[in-house]
Enzyme design. Structure first.
Site, PDB file in Angstrom:
ATOM      1  N   THR B 106       1.228  -1.061   0.220  1.00  0.00           N
ATOM      2  CA  THR B 106      -0.004  -0.350   0.047  1.00  0.00           C
ATOM      3  C   THR B 106       0.682   1.106   0.372  1.00  0.00           C
ATOM      4  OG1 THR B 106      -0.300   0.066   2.144  1.00  0.00           O
ATOM      5  CG2 THR B 106      -2.033  -1.157   1.475  1.00  0.00           C
ATOM      6  N   THR B 182       3.783  -5.528   4.703  1.00  0.00           N
ATOM      7  CA  THR B 182       4.728  -6.000   5.417  1.00  0.00           C
ATOM      8  C   THR B 182       4.867  -7.332   6.350  1.00  0.00           C
ATOM      9  OG1 THR B 182       3.542  -5.148   7.273  1.00  0.00           O
ATOM     10  CG2 THR B 182       5.646  -3.487   6.299  1.00  0.00           C
ATOM     11  N   ASP B 183       3.949  -8.002   6.388  1.00  0.00           N
ATOM     12  CA  ASP B 183       3.777  -9.567   6.968  1.00  0.00           C
ATOM     13  C   ASP B 183       4.740  -9.898   6.683  1.00  0.00           C
ATOM     14  OD1 ASP B 183       1.572  -7.953   8.832  1.00  0.00           O
ATOM     15  OD2 ASP B 183       0.261  -9.577   7.799  1.00  0.00           O
TER      16      ASP B 183
END
Lengths: 664, 460
Positions: B106, B182-183
């Site tokens: 994002t 990011t996970d």
């Protein structure tokens, strides 16, 4: 410049042109003629234990210098849901502020600093808001949608305030009319500003996240006094719920003002409702003045589109200038920029508000938008010129000034020059249009300064971190059952009690109706006595003394119960209250000792009467019976108070005196 | 077909149909709770079937329960055209040419009414509209490889990404930036570290912890840092570029095999584990922290090794774990297992038979530590020695996720378990380090006076 131009004279002349009169002299007709319109946004913190979207405690404030850590953020505008950028957002992005947050672990968690998503909304707060919305007779929404309202000034670390509409429409009665309500929303409070200098702005996060409600009215108020009345009404209504915080900063107002031909201008952060009339009055005339300026400029300038100020960076040969801001700017390697504003002669010193002119509009914007600290300019129409005008005039030739022009000189670091130039041009151009749409900050003296461009509906964005919350009919009905008496009914109750009108304000402000009612009912007291005990005696005490503990109005009820149980007469309350207020933790019995109360039987008091009367006979200076009565009462007051009612004592004195008279 | 009832279903949908009302129309709604006016908005797909969403004139949204609605009248129609302003990304002679691959993060985004989620904006024009500073740093080309959430990235995507990177490098690009959720950013970083070797240019993975639909987002600054790294740094490594402190101050460049997401929501969530980051990056400059990294080269040579065996699993050991966990992996045809063991690399005795079975079946088992910091030491206690005798191989100080990715990559190349062991135990991009520096392990404890003094002065 051929003719000597006197800015002070021009200020007076233009003030007259605007027909400015002090508020005290203004009749309602004046506002009618101006087309004065005003609406209110009343903010009120809710009395919850925790913040709105996290579990931090509420109501603990720290000194600005007391913090555990600091962090820095910058804000960037984002698109609204309707696909546009908000004007305020863009302006604030232009200012390129470094925003520092001071946090204290006790009052701030990772939510407030935007490192943790929101927890589910505080239901206690939501219920309080629904209750007040019902008191306003609003249409409660079926589903609460948490919305993000963008604030790029940094006052909220996320860059937006989480807010949601609880109810819409509704109305409140004023003395002569009804004022319609647009909406009531529940939202999180913002940070407190510590300082804002140049490109550095500092906030403390203790207040951030405290639940508050915002009640917004339609612009139905037509005079400054009506705005104040509406403000008080909403404040009292909020307080009547018993669910709101009181004290400094717990309630704040934003006031919208416009006049005919003007624009909606928002005056932000008015903490005292009593200051509203002065502020709105001045704003109305500021708008009128801006309309006069527009008229004047359009007369002078054929094509406003072609109008263009001239900017010139002047070499720093200012050895002849003894003015510390310029000398300091020189040391900082700032640039000095001369500006010529064609056809603006007489505009810079044009009256706008008491003590303020059009130049202040430019100065205010330079501070906020271009981050130029005040004093940030000198200009050709300074009322108190800081140095010899000839020096400025000499330089004005450098920028090709004509006789009908005005000149400004500002100083700034290289980085801010562009923004400063744009800001000056933009504000001057706005003068051709009249009144710019903006948010202004209220000052103590009743005037206002530029705060930011007025944000529009474009800055609203759904909060993707929160799901909508349905509000069921049953839930609303449960809250409705427990509603306090309507404020309108409260007012008619006060009238029925036949108590002095000057106690209303105090009673409503402090939400004392239910305590007073309980005292009247439980102890068979007269409304007049109880209400004046609060509205006169206690009010006076509060102004007179400092409390060393947490004084609570419920203590007065307990005090009544105490004197009833000790069978003391109620006059003693007047003696005990100052002590109780100052030392709320003190036991009632100790208060009696402190004020020197001794229990004496009535007959023992009466037993003094004859000898006192005899004594008066020896020292009297007047023969009047009244003087004798007064003197005796005065002597006995101290021991009588609490033991017998003073009216009983008075009768007994009269009886003794008349007996004595008959014996003569 | 244009869906005029976007996201509505059930009762809400039938009420809209009943009153002949479509999404985006300006409506006046009469309800038992009073009247409401505004624009009818689409409804997020996962929200209930009982409410209609209305945007009031003030910009606020409210929901109205359809069971309270008595009448709806359409007054007008106003469809929102939601678009990030697109401006052509300027080309500047002399600036580095950077390729930005999109995987679905994002970086710049807009709202999706259907899901209530954010849709990434991605074209160079859109990015330039949102982050104009990028044009001062580089010439940018973008390519959207996939649009998946970070948790849906897997072997197939790793391989495609590696090949795409290889192609760009061969074409002579000056640096690669990869936008990523990011996970699992650190899984992909490890995979790319193995699949793209000897790169002549920086390969920078970047994401954001706060989506770019919020003013305080870290997305723009992370992207600026990443572009600066790709364009200007001499660090020809696979690195993760994310916020150093939570403050908007500097980014850190973490080695792709030593980095881990350590907080579910903090901006400063990525940390180099067991070592220090390679460098610090600000808008203006890159300051190396380490010296022993691969330097940028002028050639276009690179080794692309896009292999991955999907039947590899990882077990996070807990006390009382039953051997059936491992038996089920054996039964399901797993070809390799990584265990995140306790302490120095241990599991309980009941697992021994299952581990022995792995050895019999030729399934390699590698031991890592769930403490994340520190090495596996299996000689210290009997348990460790027992386990090694049953074939468990200690994986040094390789992070568990990294060992998992590496094992999948190794088994993708060969099924010879000795070769697999050789690949596994040969350090690549510092996935196993010879030494742990004293400052490689820093988890400060709040409340301690000297720590409090530190965080009062230094932005965390």
């Amino acid at each position: 410049m051929k003719k000597k131009f006197d800015p002070a004279q021009n200020y007076k002349k233009t003030r007259k042109l605007v027909e400015y009169i002090p508020r005290k002299k203004a009749k309602p007709l004046v506002y009618n003629k101006l087309g004065f319109k005003s609406g209110l946004e009343v903010h009120q913190q809710l009395k919850t234990k925790e913040k709105l979207f996290c579990h931090c405690p509420v109501g603990i404030y720290q000194d600005f210098e007391d913090f555990d850590a600091e962090l820095i953020r910058h804000m960037r505008p984002t698109l609204s849901e309707m696909g546009t950028y908000d004007g305020t957002a863009l302006m604030e992005f232009k200012t390129r502020k470094n925003i520092t947050y001071r946090i204290k672990n006790r009052t701030t968690c990772t939510y407030e600093v935007d490192d943790t998503p929101p927890f589910p909304i505080n239901r206690e707060a939501l219920d309080f808001a629904i209750e007040i919305s019902l008191l306003l007779k609003q249409n409660i929404v079926g589903e609460l949608h948490i919305t993000r309202k963008q604030y790029l000034d940094g006052s909220i670390p996320t860059g937006f305030q989480r807010t949601a509409i609880v109810g819409i429409e509704g109305e409140i009665p004023l003395r002569n009319k009804k004022v319609r309500i647009i909406q009531l929303s529940i939202e999180e409070d913002s940070c407190r500003e510590v300082s804002d200098i140049g490109h550095e702005r500092i906030y403390t996060t203790d207040r951030l996240g405290i639940p508050l409600i915002e009640t917004v009215t339609y612009p139905d108020m037509k005079t400054p006094d009506e705005v104040m009345e509406a403000g008080h009404y909403i404040r009292f209504l909020n307080r009547s719920s018993g669910k709101v915080r009181v004290g400094i900063g717990a309630g704040r107002q934003d006031v919208n003002v416009s006049i005919k031909g003007g624009t909606r201008v928002e005056i932000k952060g008015v903490s005292h409702i009593n200051r509203i009339p002065e502020l709105t009055h001045n704003e109305a005339f500021r708008q009128k003045a801006l309309l006069e300026i527009k008229r004047e400029l359009l007369k002078r300038i054929d094509s406003t589109k072609k109008w263009k100020p001239v900017f010139k960076i002047i070499n720093f040969d200012v050895s002849d200038i003894q003015y510390s801001p310029i000398n300091e700017a020189m040391e900082k390697n700032y640039k000095l920029v001369a500006v010529n504003l064609p056809d603006f002669k007489g505009i810079l010193s044009f009256f706008l508000q008491p003590g303020k002119t059009f130049a202040d509009e430019i100065i205010g914007r330079l501070k906020v938008i271009a981050c130029l600290e005040k004093p940030n300019v000198i200009h050709s129409e300074d009322m108190n010129a800081v140095f010899d005008k000839a020096l400025l005039e000499k330089r004005s030739n450098l920028i090709g000034s004509k006789d009908n022009d005005a000149q400004i000189v500002f100083w700034s670091s290289e980085d801010d020059i562009q923004t400063a130039m744009e800001t000056i041009e933009e504000r001057c151009r706005m003068a051709f249009e009249g009144v710019p749409n903006e948010t202004r900050k209220a000052l103590e003296d009743g005037t206002t300064i530029f705060e930011r461009v007025l944000p529009g509906a474009d800055r609203m964005y759904p909060d993707t971190d929160s799901a909508p919350i349905p509000i069921e009919d049953k839930h609303i009905e449960n809250i409705r059952k427990k509603l306090p008496l309507d404020l309108k009914e409260r007012l008619s109750q006060l009238k029925k009690w036949k108590i002095p009108e000057d106690t209303y304000h105090y009673i409503l402000r402090n939400n004392l109706m239910s305590i007073i009612e309980k005292i009247i009912n439980d102890f068979s007291e007269k409304p007049v006595f109880v209400s004046t005990l609060f509205g006169h005696t206690l009010k006076h005490i509060e102004g007179q003394f400092e409390s060393t503990g947490e004084f609570d109005y419920n203590m007065v009820y307990d005090l009544f119960r105490f004197i009833k149980s000790r069978k003391l007469q109620k006059e003693i309350l007047g003696e005990m209250l100052p002590e109780l207020y100052q030392h709320p933790q003190m036991e009632f019995a100790s208060i009696l000792n402190t004020i020197g109360f001794e229990e004496i039987k009535p007959e023992d008091i009466f037993g003094n009467l004859v000898s006192l009367s005899n004594m008066f006979g020896q020292i009297k200076r007047s023969n009047s019976a009244n003087a004798e009565k007064k003197w005796i009462m005065g002597n006995l007051r101290q021991i009588a108070i609490g033991n017998i009612s003073l009216s009983v004592l008075e009768k007994e004195v009269e009886k003794t005196l008349s007996k004595k008279e008959m014996q003569k | 077909m244009i869906d005029i009832f976007k996201g509505y279903k059930g009762k809400a949908l039938s009420v809209l149909k009943q009153f002949n009302i479509r999404v985006w129309c300006d409506a006046h709604i009469k309800t038992t709770r009073g009247d409401f006016s505004g624009i009818i908005l689409p409804r997020a797909e996962n929200d209930d079937k009982n409410h209609i969403v209305l945007k009031l004139k003030t910009g606020y949204n409210v929901g109205i329960n359809v069971k309270n609605i008595t009448e709806i009248k359409e007054l007008g129609y106003k469809e929102a055209h939601y678009k990030i302003p697109e401006k052509e990304f300027p080309f500047t002679e002399g600036k580095a040419n950077i390729k930005l691959f999109g995987t679905g993060g994002t970086i710049a985004s807009r709202l999706d009414y259907r899901t209530g989620a954010v849709i990434p904006a991605f074209s160079p024009g859109e990015l330039y509209g949102a982050v104009p500073e990028l044009a001062d740093i580089c010439n940018l080309e973008t390519e959207k490889l996939f649009a998946v959430f970070s948790e849906n990235m897997g072997p197939e995507q790793y391989k495609k990404l590696a090949i795409a990177i290889g192609n760009e490098i061969k074409k002579g690009v000056d640096g690669i930036v990869i936008g990523h959720g990011t996970d699992t950013l650190h899984h992909t970083a490890a995979a790319i570290s193995y699949m793209v070797q000897n790169s002549p240019v920086p390969i920078v993975l970047v994401g954001s912890q706060r989506s770019s639909d919020r003013p305080s987002s870290d997305a723009a600054l992370n992207l600026i840092h990443a572009a600066t790294t790709a364009a200007e740094s001499d660090i020809a490594e696979v690195v993760v570029c994310m916020f150093g402190p939570t403050s908007d101050e500097y980014g850190l460049l973490h080695q792709g095999t030593r980095v881990r997401k350590m907080h579910s929501s903090y901006r400063s969530t990525f940390r180099t584990i067991g070592d220090v980051p390679i460098a610090r990056v600000t808008r203006d400059k890159i300051t190396p922290i380490k010296e022993d990294y691969n330097r940028r080269r002028k050639d276009n040579k690179v080794d692309i090794l896009p292999y991955f065996e999907e039947k590899v699993g990882m077990i996070y050991y807990y006390p009382n774990m039953q051997p059936d966990m491992i038996y089920s992996m054996i039964d399901n045809g797993y070809k390799g297992i990584v265990i995140a063991g306790t302490g120095l690399g241990h599991v309980n005795k009941p697992l021994y038979p299952a581990i022995r079975k792995c050895k019999e079946k030729g399934i390699p088992v590698y031991m890592t530590v769930q403490t994340l910091w520190g090495y596996v030491h299996m000689f210290v206690y009997d348990t460790g020695r027992d386990l090694m005798s049953y074939g468990v191989i200690p994986a040094g100080n390789m992070l568990p996720e990294v060992a998992y990715v590496k094992l999948g990559w190794a088994l993708g190349q060969t099924s010879d378990i000795d070769k697999v062991k050789e690949i596994m135990m040969t350090p690549i991009s510092n996935d196993i380090t010879k030494r742990e520096p004293y400052n490689g392990y820093l988890v400060y404890q709040g409340g301690i006076p000297e720590v409090e003094e530190f965080i009062r002065k230094v932005h965390k």
